[in-house]
Design a protein around this motif. Structure first.
Motif, PDB file in Angstrom:
ATOM      1  N   ASP A  55       0.870  -1.173   0.000  1.00 20.16           N
ATOM      2  CA  ASP A  55       0.000   0.000   0.000  1.00 20.16           C
ATOM      3  C   ASP A  55       0.910   1.226   0.000  1.00 20.16           C
ATOM      4  OD1 ASP A  55      -3.216   0.436   0.865  1.00 20.16           O
ATOM      5  OD2 ASP A  55      -1.888   2.177   1.062  1.00 20.16           O
ATOM      6  N   GLY A  56       0.706   2.111  -0.962  1.00 21.59           N
ATOM      7  CA  GLY A  56       1.589   3.283  -1.054  1.00 21.59           C
ATOM      8  C   GLY A  56       3.028   2.827  -1.174  1.00 21.59           C
ATOM      9  N   ASP A  57       3.892   3.401  -0.342  1.00 19.09           N
ATOM     10  CA  ASP A  57       5.315   3.038  -0.395  1.00 19.09           C
ATOM     11  C   ASP A  57       5.638   1.821   0.463  1.00 19.09           C
ATOM     12  OD1 ASP A  57       5.832   5.115  -2.061  1.00 19.09           O
ATOM     13  OD2 ASP A  57       6.375   6.520  -0.442  1.00 19.09           O
ATOM     14  N   VAL A  58       4.637   1.351   1.194  1.00 18.65           N
ATOM     15  CA  VAL A  58       4.914   0.220   2.096  1.00 18.65           C
ATOM     16  C   VAL A  58       4.712  -1.092   1.357  1.00 18.65           C
ATOM     17  CG1 VAL A  58       4.232  -0.930   4.235  1.00 18.65           C
ATOM     18  CG2 VAL A  58       4.153   1.560   4.087  1.00 18.65           C
ATOM     19  N   GLU A  59       5.753  -1.889   1.336  1.00 20.25           N
ATOM     20  CA  GLU A  59       5.606  -3.225   0.750  1.00 20.25           C
ATOM     21  C   GLU A  59       6.297  -4.239   1.648  1.00 20.25           C
ATOM     22  OE1 GLU A  59       6.443  -3.767  -3.398  1.00 20.25           O
ATOM     23  OE2 GLU A  59       6.232  -5.940  -3.213  1.00 20.25           O
ATOM     24  N   LEU A  60       5.558  -5.258   2.038  1.00 17.85           N
ATOM     25  CA  LEU A  60       6.132  -6.307   2.882  1.00 17.85           C
ATOM     26  C   LEU A  60       5.958  -7.645   2.179  1.00 17.85           C
ATOM     27  CD1 LEU A  60       4.452  -5.283   6.283  1.00 17.85           C
ATOM     28  CD2 LEU A  60       6.684  -4.552   5.459  1.00 17.85           C
ATOM     29  N   ASN A  61       7.019  -8.401   2.118  1.00 16.30           N
ATOM     30  CA  ASN A  61       6.972  -9.758   1.567  1.00 16.30           C
ATOM     31  C   ASN A  61       7.730 -10.644   2.534  1.00 16.30           C
ATOM     32  OD1 ASN A  61       5.684  -9.526  -1.153  1.00 16.30           O
ATOM     33  ND2 ASN A  61       7.322  -8.019  -1.383  1.00 16.30           N
ATOM     34  N   GLU A  62       7.013 -11.443   3.297  1.00 19.09           N
ATOM     35  CA  GLU A  62       7.671 -12.251   4.315  1.00 19.09           C
ATOM     36  C   GLU A  62       7.279 -13.717   4.135  1.00 19.09           C
ATOM     37  OE1 GLU A  62       9.706 -10.734   6.535  1.00 19.09           O
ATOM     38  OE2 GLU A  62       9.169  -8.706   5.900  1.00 19.09           O
ATOM     39  N   PRO A  63       8.242 -14.563   3.824  1.00 18.97           N
ATOM     40  CA  PRO A  63       7.922 -15.989   3.672  1.00 18.97           C
ATOM     41  C   PRO A  63       7.634 -16.645   5.021  1.00 18.97           C
ATOM     42  CG  PRO A  63      10.278 -15.615   3.359  1.00 18.97           C
ATOM     43  CD  PRO A  63       9.653 -14.267   3.557  1.00 18.97           C
ATOM     44  N   VAL A  64       6.771 -17.618   5.012  1.00 22.94           N
ATOM     45  CA  VAL A  64       6.433 -18.347   6.250  1.00 22.94           C
ATOM     46  C   VAL A  64       6.084 -19.798   5.889  1.00 22.94           C
ATOM     47  CG1 VAL A  64       4.097 -17.354   6.070  1.00 22.94           C
ATOM     48  CG2 VAL A  64       4.768 -18.455   8.197  1.00 22.94           C
ATOM     49  N   THR A  65       6.486 -20.726   6.745  1.00 29.06           N
ATOM     50  CA  THR A  65       6.129 -22.128   6.501  1.00 29.06           C
ATOM     51  C   THR A  65       5.012 -22.540   7.461  1.00 29.06           C
ATOM     52  OG1 THR A  65       7.671 -23.021   8.128  1.00 29.06           O
ATOM     53  CG2 THR A  65       8.528 -22.681   5.888  1.00 29.06           C
ATOM     54  N   ARG A  66       4.333 -23.613   7.084  1.00 29.22           N
ATOM     55  CA  ARG A  66       3.263 -24.103   7.965  1.00 29.22           C
ATOM     56  C   ARG A  66       3.839 -24.527   9.313  1.00 29.22           C
ATOM     57  NH1 ARG A  66      -0.438 -29.061   6.222  1.00 29.22           N
ATOM     58  NH2 ARG A  66      -1.111 -27.645   4.568  1.00 29.22           N
ATOM     59  N   ALA A  67       5.027 -25.118   9.275  1.00 22.39           N
ATOM     60  CA  ALA A  67       5.658 -25.567  10.529  1.00 22.39           C
ATOM     61  C   ALA A  67       5.913 -24.381  11.465  1.00 22.39           C
ATOM     62  CB  ALA A  67       6.954 -26.310  10.220  1.00 22.39           C
ATOM     63  N   GLU A  68       6.366 -23.261  10.917  1.00 18.74           N
ATOM     64  CA  GLU A  68       6.595 -22.068  11.755  1.00 18.74           C
ATOM     65  C   GLU A  68       5.280 -21.587  12.353  1.00 18.74           C
ATOM     66  OE1 GLU A  68      10.203 -19.506   9.769  1.00 18.74           O
ATOM     67  OE2 GLU A  68       8.399 -19.754   8.561  1.00 18.74           O
ATOM     68  N   PHE A  69       4.276 -21.493  11.491  1.00 15.49           N
ATOM     69  CA  PHE A  69       2.955 -21.034  11.952  1.00 15.49           C
ATOM     70  C   PHE A  69       2.441 -21.918  13.090  1.00 15.49           C
ATOM     71  CE2 PHE A  69      -1.788 -21.346  11.100  1.00 15.49           C
ATOM     72  CZ  PHE A  69      -2.107 -20.157  11.740  1.00 15.49           C
ATOM     73  N   GLU A  70       2.584 -23.217  12.927  1.00 15.83           N
ATOM     74  CA  GLU A  70       2.096 -24.142  13.960  1.00 15.83           C
ATOM     75  C   GLU A  70       2.866 -23.976  15.264  1.00 15.83           C
ATOM     76  OE1 GLU A  70       1.993 -28.013  12.075  1.00 15.83           O
ATOM     77  OE2 GLU A  70       0.156 -27.488  10.972  1.00 15.83           O
ATOM     78  N   ASP A  71       4.119 -23.640  15.118  1.00 17.55           N
ATOM     79  CA  ASP A  71       4.946 -23.359  16.290  1.00 17.55           C
ATOM     80  C   ASP A  71       4.438 -22.113  17.025  1.00 17.55           C
ATOM     81  OD1 ASP A  71       7.108 -24.888  17.044  1.00 17.55           O
ATOM     82  OD2 ASP A  71       8.473 -23.156  16.763  1.00 17.55           O
ATOM     83  N   TRP A  72       4.110 -21.086  16.274  1.00 16.87           N
ATOM     84  CA  TRP A  72       3.652 -19.815  16.853  1.00 16.87           C
ATOM     85  C   TRP A  72       2.327 -19.973  17.584  1.00 16.87           C
ATOM     86  CZ3 TRP A  72       4.352 -16.787  11.609  1.00 16.87           C
ATOM     87  CH2 TRP A  72       5.723 -16.697  11.315  1.00 16.87           C
ATOM     88  N   ILE A  73       1.467 -20.884  17.087  1.00 19.71           N
ATOM     89  CA  ILE A  73       0.132 -21.003  17.688  1.00 19.71           C
ATOM     90  C   ILE A  73       0.039 -22.206  18.649  1.00 19.71           C
ATOM     91  CG2 ILE A  73      -1.044 -19.790  15.793  1.00 19.71           C
ATOM     92  CD1 ILE A  73      -2.068 -22.582  14.848  1.00 19.71           C
ATOM     93  N   GLU A  74       1.195 -22.658  19.109  1.00 22.98           N
ATOM     94  CA  GLU A  74       1.210 -23.849  19.957  1.00 22.98           C
ATOM     95  C   GLU A  74       0.349 -23.683  21.221  1.00 22.98           C
ATOM     96  OE1 GLU A  74       5.269 -25.161  20.684  1.00 22.98           O
ATOM     97  OE2 GLU A  74       4.451 -26.563  22.172  1.00 22.98           O
ATOM     98  N   ALA A  75       0.453 -22.499  21.855  1.00 17.72           N
ATOM     99  CA  ALA A  75      -0.305 -22.284  23.102  1.00 17.72           C
ATOM    100  C   ALA A  75      -1.808 -22.323  22.824  1.00 17.72           C
ATOM    101  CB  ALA A  75       0.082 -20.952  23.718  1.00 17.72           C
ATOM    102  N   GLU A  76      -2.229 -21.767  21.695  1.00 17.89           N
ATOM    103  CA  GLU A  76      -3.652 -21.744  21.343  1.00 17.89           C
ATOM    104  C   GLU A  76      -4.146 -23.169  21.066  1.00 17.89           C
ATOM    105  OE1 GLU A  76      -1.399 -19.645  20.206  1.00 17.89           O
ATOM    106  OE2 GLU A  76      -2.159 -17.701  20.869  1.00 17.89           O
TER     107      GLU A  76
END
Ligand SMILES: Nc1ncnc2c1ncn2[C@@H]1O[C@H](COP(=O)(O)OP(=O)(O)OP(=O)(O)O)[C@@H](O)[C@H]1O
Ligand SMILES: [Mg+2]
Length: 423
Positions: free
Chosen positions: A333-354
């Motif tokens: 959006d405008g001058d802001v551009e974010l491109n960040e790769p993520v794997t399912r394994a990382e995501f699952e790690d982040w939501i472990e407590a949930e």
């Protein structure tokens, strides 16, 4: 005519049982198409009408379209349902005017009622409405009853006259049952944007003879898709916007204030960041930041109230991870551009407590009702967050994959509520 309304944290739906006896969901026009899912968001703008300044609002698909078309963005609020249990959010200021939370919620609900009335060609005053077992932010039954009371007030302001409540997972059970030709002991798991809810009950032709079902137990966890999003923001988005970096305050290195990022993580808090004080603070932090470009990107996001675009970008990465092993979080959006790769394994790690909290809720439901997993005939998983493979895996491990049924993720609750309203 009585309707069933699912006021969801992210999406709402409303349905009736028509004269032929089948469930009919209201359809809402959106982007040249129609949808049964009405985004539970509210967009407000200050307008000059016949010389006077007024505050107008739009919700759902209209809200999105109006918001996207506006050059000078108003205020876009998402996940308002998550504030219902909060005694610290009674009112909020929008363009210098105080609004009660109930009034903001009522504006969404009134729009839904009026649109559905036009479509069904009938007034909708009687309603069965869903409620989570545990509301977001609730710490006790008292908090839940408080949230129900506020929802009742909002519904009444929205023009619904006779309102009764039903647990959302029980409603999903009514929907599931409608096609069943035999009896089953079923566990329902409804995973939405705000909450994860469970019910254990008998369904089927024998149960259907009675007016209400024999409910064995309910359980709820006040977290779901929005909490998963929060973790994506924490690990993927906030660092790119300066979280964890430092600023130079007169020769002293200090961490960038982290409370801003906590607000950024929660959809229902995000649009509240755009206050004069916060913007002034962010401006000053950006000037002193060691990595100013990141803080400027944050400032841009907050100033332009880009919560909707951020939500869409996070959701898109999350949806990809439900069927692929990797995704790229993409936001521009405008001058802001974010491109960040993520794997399912990382995501699952982040939501472990949930995931653990969900698993524990299933365990307590079984323990409290003294029902053994092997006695459960079927597990019906519904709601948008039931697409998350790690959520499904909890049930596959516990009950065996052959017992799992899924489906009608976004409409099962509203359909079941309509059946309940018709009973
Ligand atoms: N394919 C998918 N994979 C993972 N998450 C998804 C997918 N599709 C939708 N979601 C998530 O599902 C959630 C919305 O689901 P749903 O519409 O059932 O919730 P809701 O009914 O509005 O919320 P609640 O029941 O908690 O009040 C959002 O968090 C959304 O990001
Ligand atoms: Mg829901």
């Amino acid at each position: 005519m009585a309707a069933g309304l699912d006021f969801g944290t992210t999406n709402s739906s409303i349905a009736i049982v028509n004269q032929q006896g089948s469930v009919q969901l209201a359809q809402f026009p959106f982007a040249g198409n129609t949808t049964e899912s009405y985004r539970s968001l509210l967009y407000l703008e200050r307008l000059r009408e016949t010389g006077r300044l007024t505050i107008k609002s739009w919700s759902g698909p209209d809200g999105i379209e109006r918001y996207l078309a506006a050059d000078d963005k108003g205020r876009l609020m998402q996940s308002l349902k998550s504030f219902l249990s909060s005694r610290s959010l009674l009112t909020t200021e929008v363009f210098g005017r105080r609004f009660e939370l109930e009034e903001l919620v009522a504006r969404i609900l009134r729009d839904i009622r009026e649109k559905a009335e036009r479509q069904f060609g009938s007034e909708l005053r009687n309603l069965v409405v869903g409620r989570p077992v545990r509301f977001v932010g609730s710490e006790s039954r008292v908090d839940d009853e408080y949230a129900v009371g506020r929802l009742r007030t909002a519904l009444s302001k929205a023009g619904f006259e006779q309102v009764s409540f039903e647990y959302e997972p029980i409603a999903a059970a009514y929907h599931y049952e409608s096609t069943l030709d035999h009896d089953e002991l079923i566990l329902i798991g409804d995973f939405g944007g705000g909450t994860s809810d469970f019910s254990l009950l008998e369904v089927g032709p024998s149960a259907r003879k009675g007016e209400t079902r024999q409910v064995i137990g309910n359980e709820g966890v006040p977290l779901a898709g929005d909490s998963f999003d929060a973790k994506i923001i924490r690990h993927l988005v906030s660092p790119a916007l300066g979280a964890g970096t430092e600023l130079d305050s007169g020769g002293k290195l200090l961490p960038v204030p982290n409370w801003v990022y906590f607000k950024l993580e929660r959809w229902h808090h995000l649009s509240f960041l755009r206050s004069r004080e916060t913007l002034a603070m962010l401006n000053s932090v950006a000037r002193q930041a060691l990595e100013p470009a990141k803080l400027e990107a944050l400032l841009y996001l907050v100033t332009h109230d880009l919560g909707y675009q951020l939500h869409r970008a996070v959701q898109s990465a999350k949806v990809t991870l439900s069927h692929e092993e990797r995704a790229v979080f993409h936001f521009v959006d405008g001058d802001v551009e974010l491109n960040e790769p993520v794997t399912r394994a990382e995501f699952e790690d982040w939501i472990e407590a949930e995931l653990l909290a969900i698993e524990q809720a299933v365990s307590s439901l079984l323990e409290n009702t003294a029902v053994h997993a092997r006695d459960v005939d079927r597990v019906f998983l519904t709601g948008g967050s039931s697409f998350v493979p790690a959520v499904r895996a909890i049930f596959e491990r516990r009950f065996g994959g052959e017992k799992i049924r899924t489906g009608d993720e976004f409409t099962s609750v509203a359909s079941g509520l309509a059946l309940r309203a018709d009973a």
